[in-house]
Design a protein around this motif. Structure first.
Motif, PDB file in Angstrom:
ATOM      1  N   MET A   1       0.834  -1.215   0.000  1.00  0.00           N
ATOM      2  CA  MET A   1       0.000   0.000   0.000  1.00  0.00           C
ATOM      3  C   MET A   1       0.862   1.256   0.000  1.00  0.00           C
ATOM      4  N   ARG A   2       0.734   2.051  -1.034  1.00  0.00           N
ATOM      5  CA  ARG A   2       1.473   3.307  -1.059  1.00  0.00           C
ATOM      6  C   ARG A   2       0.522   4.426  -0.675  1.00  0.00           C
ATOM      7  N   THR A   3       1.058   5.444  -0.079  1.00  0.00           N
ATOM      8  CA  THR A   3       0.168   6.508   0.370  1.00  0.00           C
ATOM      9  C   THR A   3       0.286   7.771  -0.470  1.00  0.00           C
ATOM     10  N   TYR A   4       1.108   7.741  -1.479  1.00  0.00           N
ATOM     11  CA  TYR A   4       1.248   8.937  -2.319  1.00  0.00           C
ATOM     12  C   TYR A   4       1.185   8.505  -3.777  1.00  0.00           C
ATOM     13  N   PRO A   5       0.706   9.359  -4.648  1.00  0.00           N
ATOM     14  CA  PRO A   5       0.730   8.987  -6.056  1.00  0.00           C
ATOM     15  C   PRO A   5       2.075   9.330  -6.693  1.00  0.00           C
ATOM     16  N   GLU A   6       2.543   8.442  -7.542  1.00  0.00           N
ATOM     17  CA  GLU A   6       3.753   8.737  -8.311  1.00  0.00           C
ATOM     18  C   GLU A   6       3.371   9.416  -9.634  1.00  0.00           C
ATOM     19  N   TYR A   7       2.320   8.920 -10.238  1.00  0.00           N
ATOM     20  CA  TYR A   7       1.869   9.505 -11.506  1.00  0.00           C
ATOM     21  C   TYR A   7       0.400   9.893 -11.399  1.00  0.00           C
ATOM     22  N   SER A   8       0.067  11.014 -12.025  1.00  0.00           N
ATOM     23  CA  SER A   8      -1.333  11.429 -12.122  1.00  0.00           C
ATOM     24  C   SER A   8      -1.774  11.245 -13.560  1.00  0.00           C
ATOM     25  N   ILE A   9      -3.022  10.869 -13.735  1.00  0.00           N
ATOM     26  CA  ILE A   9      -3.585  10.864 -15.093  1.00  0.00           C
ATOM     27  C   ILE A   9      -4.673  11.931 -15.134  1.00  0.00           C
ATOM     28  N   VAL A  10      -4.482  12.916 -15.970  1.00  0.00           N
ATOM     29  CA  VAL A  10      -5.405  14.048 -16.058  1.00  0.00           C
ATOM     30  C   VAL A  10      -6.361  13.827 -17.224  1.00  0.00           C
ATOM     31  N   VAL A  41      -7.065  12.364 -12.063  1.00  0.00           N
ATOM     32  CA  VAL A  41      -7.605  13.709 -11.865  1.00  0.00           C
ATOM     33  C   VAL A  41      -8.603  13.959 -12.995  1.00  0.00           C
ATOM     34  N   PHE A  42      -9.872  13.734 -12.686  1.00  0.00           N
ATOM     35  CA  PHE A  42     -10.913  13.993 -13.682  1.00  0.00           C
ATOM     36  C   PHE A  42     -11.320  15.452 -13.566  1.00  0.00           C
ATOM     37  N   LEU A  83      -3.927  19.747 -14.355  1.00  0.00           N
ATOM     38  CA  LEU A  83      -2.495  19.762 -14.026  1.00  0.00           C
ATOM     39  C   LEU A  83      -2.262  20.462 -12.691  1.00  0.00           C
ATOM     40  N   GLU A  84      -3.064  21.484 -12.425  1.00  0.00           N
ATOM     41  CA  GLU A  84      -2.871  22.201 -11.164  1.00  0.00           C
ATOM     42  C   GLU A  84      -3.360  21.384  -9.971  1.00  0.00           C
ATOM     43  N   HIS A  85      -4.173  20.372 -10.228  1.00  0.00           N
ATOM     44  CA  HIS A  85      -4.651  19.526  -9.130  1.00  0.00           C
ATOM     45  C   HIS A  85      -3.949  18.169  -9.097  1.00  0.00           C
ATOM     46  N   ALA A  86      -2.963  17.981  -9.944  1.00  0.00           N
ATOM     47  CA  ALA A  86      -2.274  16.688 -10.012  1.00  0.00           C
ATOM     48  C   ALA A  86      -1.164  16.644  -8.970  1.00  0.00           C
ATOM     49  N   ARG A  87      -1.114  15.554  -8.196  1.00  0.00           N
ATOM     50  CA  ARG A  87      -0.090  15.460  -7.147  1.00  0.00           C
ATOM     51  C   ARG A  87       0.997  14.445  -7.444  1.00  0.00           C
ATOM     52  N   GLY A  88       0.905  13.784  -8.595  1.00  0.00           N
ATOM     53  CA  GLY A  88       1.896  12.759  -8.920  1.00  0.00           C
ATOM     54  C   GLY A  88       3.312  13.296  -8.767  1.00  0.00           C
ATOM     55  N   ALA A  89       4.108  12.639  -7.934  1.00  0.00           N
ATOM     56  CA  ALA A  89       5.447  13.149  -7.628  1.00  0.00           C
ATOM     57  C   ALA A  89       6.401  12.975  -8.810  1.00  0.00           C
ATOM     58  N   ALA A  90       6.114  11.990  -9.672  1.00  0.00           N
ATOM     59  CA  ALA A  90       7.019  11.751 -10.800  1.00  0.00           C
ATOM     60  C   ALA A  90       6.539  12.455 -12.066  1.00  0.00           C
ATOM     61  N   GLY A  91       5.233  12.675 -12.173  1.00  0.00           N
ATOM     62  CA  GLY A  91       4.757  13.343 -13.378  1.00  0.00           C
ATOM     63  C   GLY A  91       3.273  13.127 -13.615  1.00  0.00           C
TER      64      GLY A  91
END
Ligand code: UDP
Ligand code: MG
Length: 314
Positions: A1-10, A41-42, A83-91
């Motif tokens: 279980m990871r608690t942070y997102p690495e990638y966001s899909i917008v 991120v819809f 993009l402004e609401h995306a938290r993915g740490a890698a992209g």
């Protein structure tokens, strides 16, 4: 279980209720298979159908946010909001909500990014649109490339994987009129194209009417090029030179033959021609002034009416 997102899909969505179930299905499968923590991120761009309700029903079991905009702000602004609401740490990956851009390409694109790229932009190998539309796209992208000082790649849309620092830079760019594929190219770093076959829209009609497409095309040219203003100078120069030559020839004739062959037709034609040139030039200048006008207002680019978060983490 990871608690942070690495990638966001917008994913921007405007009246896509028929596409939501399949979209969420494909995305969930991707999340299950991917060895990364992914968040969605819809962005609901002021849909008047049941897009938001459908999303809320289906997204409850995954990590994601639904950014509901207060009205329809247009595709480019909706992606900006995402993009402004995306938290993915890698992209972040940007895709359309109509499944024309296969989300599964995220994985090979990530592999490519690991080779040291900041932007992997998808390049359409083929298009499913009508021949007329395809021809217009073809001409437009090449025209834009010659006119613009920014090297905007041809046949690449908004479908792209961006590194975290590129997302941060785009988010820090304040312009109101956004032509993302140009802004993305402007940012620089190492960028590379990724060829893919663009699918047909899964359900429903394209939300880009011809008018909206023209606006996008205009934004590309006027936000990324000063060539139209230089074109005015050329037009002015050519007309002045032409008029000068004509006058000179008339003078010569008068001196040599002593005749005055001036006609009203020539006068009339010249007036019509140059009035046209002047009006055209004014409209080109006006286009830039309109842009200054909207930029100096400094209004927010969009308004969020509701931010819905699903707590589940992948
Ligand atoms: N879209 C949006 N706001 C708009 C128009 C379109 O968010 O004002 C979304 C649309 O729901 C889709 C994506 O942007 O997910 C691309 O739009 P569309 O498929 O209509 O464009 P096309 O693929 O025909 O160029
Ligand atoms: Mg589409």
């Amino acid at each position: 279980m990871r608690t942070y997102p690495e990638y966001s899909i917008v994913i921007p969505l405007y009246n896509e209720e028929e596409n939501v179930p399949e979209l969420v299905n494909r995305l969930s499968r991707l999340v299950d298979e991917a060895p990364y923590a992914i968040e969605f991120v819809f962005v609901d761009d002021g849909s008047s159908d049941r897009t938001v309700e459908e999303l809320k029903n289906l997204v409850a079991t995954t990590a994601g946010r639904i950014v509901v905009l207060s009205r329809n702000f247009g595709h480019q602004t909706a992606v900006t909001a995402g993009l402004e609401h995306a938290r993915g740490a890698a992209g972040a990956l940007i895709i359309d909500g109509d499944l024309q851009d296969p989300p599964e390409l995220l994985l090979p694109m990530i592999e490519r990014m690991k080779e040291g790229y900041d932007v992997i932009y998808a390049v359409r190998r083929n298009r499913k649109e009508s021949i007329g539309k395809r021809a217009l796209y073809f001409i437009y992208y090449r025209l834009l490339k010659t006119m613009s000082d920014t090297m905007i790649p041809v046949d690449a849309g908004d479908f792209a994987l961006l590194s975290r620092r590129v997302v941060d830079i785009l988010n820090a760019m304040p312009e109101e009129s956004r032509f993302l594929r140009g802004m993305r190219a402007w940012v620089g770093f190492r960028q590379v194209g990724y060829e893919y076959d663009r699918s047909e829209r899964a359900h429903g009609e394209s939300k880009y009417t011809f008018r909206r497409l023209f606006k996008l095309a205009y934004d590309g040219i006027f936000n990324f090029s000063t060539a139209p203003v230089r074109l005015i100078r050329i037009l002015g120069g050519v007309s002045m030179a032409g008029a000068g030559l004509y006058l000179f020839s008339v003078l010569l004739k008068k001196l040599i033959y002593g005749t005055v062959p001036e006609g009203f037709t020539a006068l009339f034609a010249a007036i019509v021609l140059f009035s046209g040139v002047i009006l055209f030039s004014l409209s080109v200048l006006g286009e830039y002034i309109i842009r200054i006008f909207f930029e100096v207002k400094g209004r927010p680019k969009y308004i969020v009416s509701e931010l819905y978060e699903s707590d589940q983490r992948s």
